[in-house]
Design a protein around this motif. Structure first.
Motif, short mmCIF file in Angstrom:
data_model
loop_
_atom_site.label_atom_id
_atom_site.label_comp_id
_atom_site.label_asym_id
_atom_site.label_seq_id
_atom_site.Cartn_x
_atom_site.Cartn_y
_atom_site.Cartn_z
N UNK A 55 2.22 13.07 -13.60
CA UNK A 55 1.30 12.35 -12.50
C UNK A 55 0.21 11.41 -12.93
N UNK A 56 -0.51 12.02 -13.98
CA UNK A 56 -1.42 11.32 -14.65
C UNK A 56 -0.97 9.94 -15.26
N UNK A 57 0.24 10.30 -15.79
CA UNK A 57 0.91 8.96 -16.49
C UNK A 57 1.18 7.75 -15.78
N UNK A 58 1.75 8.27 -14.45
CA UNK A 58 2.20 7.26 -13.46
C UNK A 58 0.65 6.65 -13.01
N UNK A 59 -0.15 7.59 -12.68
CA UNK A 59 -1.59 6.86 -12.03
C UNK A 59 -2.50 5.98 -13.35
N UNK A 60 -2.33 6.21 -14.58
CA UNK A 60 -2.71 5.39 -15.76
C UNK A 60 -2.06 4.10 -15.55
N UNK A 61 -0.62 4.20 -15.47
CA UNK A 61 0.10 3.23 -15.43
C UNK A 61 -0.16 2.13 -14.33
N UNK A 62 -0.48 2.65 -13.18
CA UNK A 62 -0.90 1.87 -12.03
C UNK A 62 -2.22 1.36 -12.25
N UNK A 63 -3.11 2.17 -12.93
CA UNK A 63 -4.49 1.73 -13.13
C UNK A 63 -4.55 0.41 -14.13
N UNK A 64 -3.46 0.57 -14.73
CA UNK A 64 -3.46 -0.63 -15.78
C UNK A 64 -3.16 -1.94 -15.23
N UNK A 65 -2.89 -2.09 -13.86
CA UNK A 65 -2.43 -3.38 -13.51
C UNK A 65 -3.67 -3.79 -12.61
N UNK A 66 -3.32 -5.10 -12.15
CA UNK A 66 -4.50 -5.53 -11.20
C UNK A 66 -4.78 -4.84 -10.08
N UNK A 67 -6.25 -4.64 -9.98
CA UNK A 67 -6.51 -3.95 -8.64
C UNK A 67 -5.97 -4.40 -7.23
N UNK A 68 -6.24 -5.84 -7.27
CA UNK A 68 -6.02 -6.65 -6.01
C UNK A 68 -4.48 -6.46 -5.73
N UNK A 69 -3.78 -6.80 -6.55
CA UNK A 69 -2.23 -6.69 -6.54
C UNK A 69 -1.77 -5.01 -6.22
N UNK A 70 -2.35 -4.41 -6.72
CA UNK A 70 -2.06 -2.72 -6.42
C UNK A 70 -2.39 -2.45 -5.05
N UNK A 71 -3.25 -2.68 -4.69
CA UNK A 71 -3.97 -2.40 -3.24
C UNK A 71 -3.07 -3.30 -2.14
N UNK A 72 -2.58 -4.37 -2.55
CA UNK A 72 -1.76 -5.29 -1.65
C UNK A 72 -0.42 -4.65 -1.67
N UNK A 73 0.10 -4.16 -2.68
CA UNK A 73 1.50 -3.54 -2.93
C UNK A 73 1.42 -2.32 -2.13
N UNK A 74 0.45 -1.56 -2.14
CA UNK A 74 0.37 -0.26 -1.26
C UNK A 74 0.27 -0.55 0.22
N UNK A 75 -0.49 -1.70 0.27
CA UNK A 75 -0.52 -1.98 1.98
C UNK A 75 0.96 -2.44 2.41
N UNK A 76 1.55 -3.29 1.67
CA UNK A 76 2.68 -3.96 2.12
C UNK A 76 3.84 -2.81 2.52
#
Ligand code: HXC
Length: 260
Positions: free
Chosen positions: A192-213
């Protein structure tokens, strides 16, 4: 902040962890616990250094449900006028950063519903999910009848909700509730931490938009959903990180995100 029923930490760069910690009651989700959870979620969501959130419990219990002893004496008028359980919705309505649920042990009733509210669900093979409210003379009240049914279909959800029978982490994976299962607690947390860290390594804007859509797909029909996605996709061209990501690809470099 110091909490009574939860613990918070930042175990990896960009990752905020919330651990439900009311061991004597198997993390039964009393109102003060949910209030603390909401405070911690809001704090991580607002933190410039956090990009992904991990929500977990203990090896023995993610959460054994809403607090039965708190609910037992409640009247209709109290439940109605205080909007009992409505505060649980904050997680799905106001938190923009992705939340990974790492579930081991019991995730029953409100505990199962809380896990279903998260964006990614990981669990151990032996995790124990269920909506046993029927055995208490009540029904799911934090979205279980809706989210579980969407996740596993009406046939299985109806059987589970009407019988109160539990299902394992392995079944949760086979039925599409869990994205991954793990053989042990340690592997669950590490994965779980590894996945969270992977996601945290991307652009926060893109990550938040991806979750939203992706989450919008649960509320909208396909036509409106695709249109919503395209609008958000267009809007991302207004971010710096879209330029940074695509230019870095062309130049064969690692993207240095500005998160804006
Ligand atoms: C309050 C709870 C609790 C709960 C466990 N405890 N679950 N207290 N609310 N949901 C307490 C027990 O009373 C006990 O306290 C202690 O935690 C340890 O539990 P045990 O039963 O002794 O442990 P064990 O024998 O290992 O059994 C584990 C269990 C069982 C199978 C998970 O505790 C259980 O069936 N719990 C209830 C599960 C449930 O029905 N959840 C749905 C709740 S309704 P003491 O003081 O005796 O040591 C719900 C509504 C949702 O969630 C709708 C709105 C959100």
């Amino acid at each position: 902040a110091s909490y009574k029923y939860i613990e918070t930490s930042e175990p990896r760069p960009g990752v905020g962890q919330i651990t439900l910690s009311r061991p004597k009651a198997l993390n039964a989700l009393c109102t003060p616990l949910i209030d603390e959870l909401n405070t911690a979620l809001r704090t991580f969501d607002a933190s410039p250094t956090i990009s992904a959130i991990l929500l977990t419990g203990s090896e023995r219990a993610f959460a054994a449900g809403a607090d039965i002893k708190e609910m037992a004496p409640l009247t209709f008028s109290e439940a109605y006028t205080t909007s009992f359980i409505e505060s649980w919705s904050l997680l799905t309505t106001q938190i923009k950063k992705p939340i990974i649920a790492a579930v081991s042990g019991h995730a029953l009733g409100g505990g199962c519903e809380l896990a279903l509210m998260c964006d990614i669900l990981y669990c151990t093979e032996k995790a124990n999910f269920g909506q046993p409210e029927i055995k208490l003379g009540t029904i799911p009240g934090a979205g279980g009848s809706q989210r579980l049914t969407r996740a596993i279909g009406k046939a299985r959800a109806m059987e589970l909700v009407l019988t109160g029978k539990t299902f394992s982490g392995k079944e949760a994976f086979d039925w599409g509730v869990a994205a991954r299962t793990f053989a042990s607690w340690d592997e669950l947390i590490e994965g779980s931490l590894a996945t969270a860290e992977t996601i945290a390594g991307y652009s926060k804007v893109a990550v938040m938009a991806a979750k939203e859509v992706v989450n919008k797909s649960q509320d909208l029909g396909i036509r409106d959903g695709v249109e919503f996605e395209r609008r958000v996709f267009h809007s991302i061209f207004g971010s710096q990180d879209q330029k940074i990501g695509m230019e870095a690809f062309a130049e064969k470099k690692k993207a240095e995100w500005t998160h804006s």
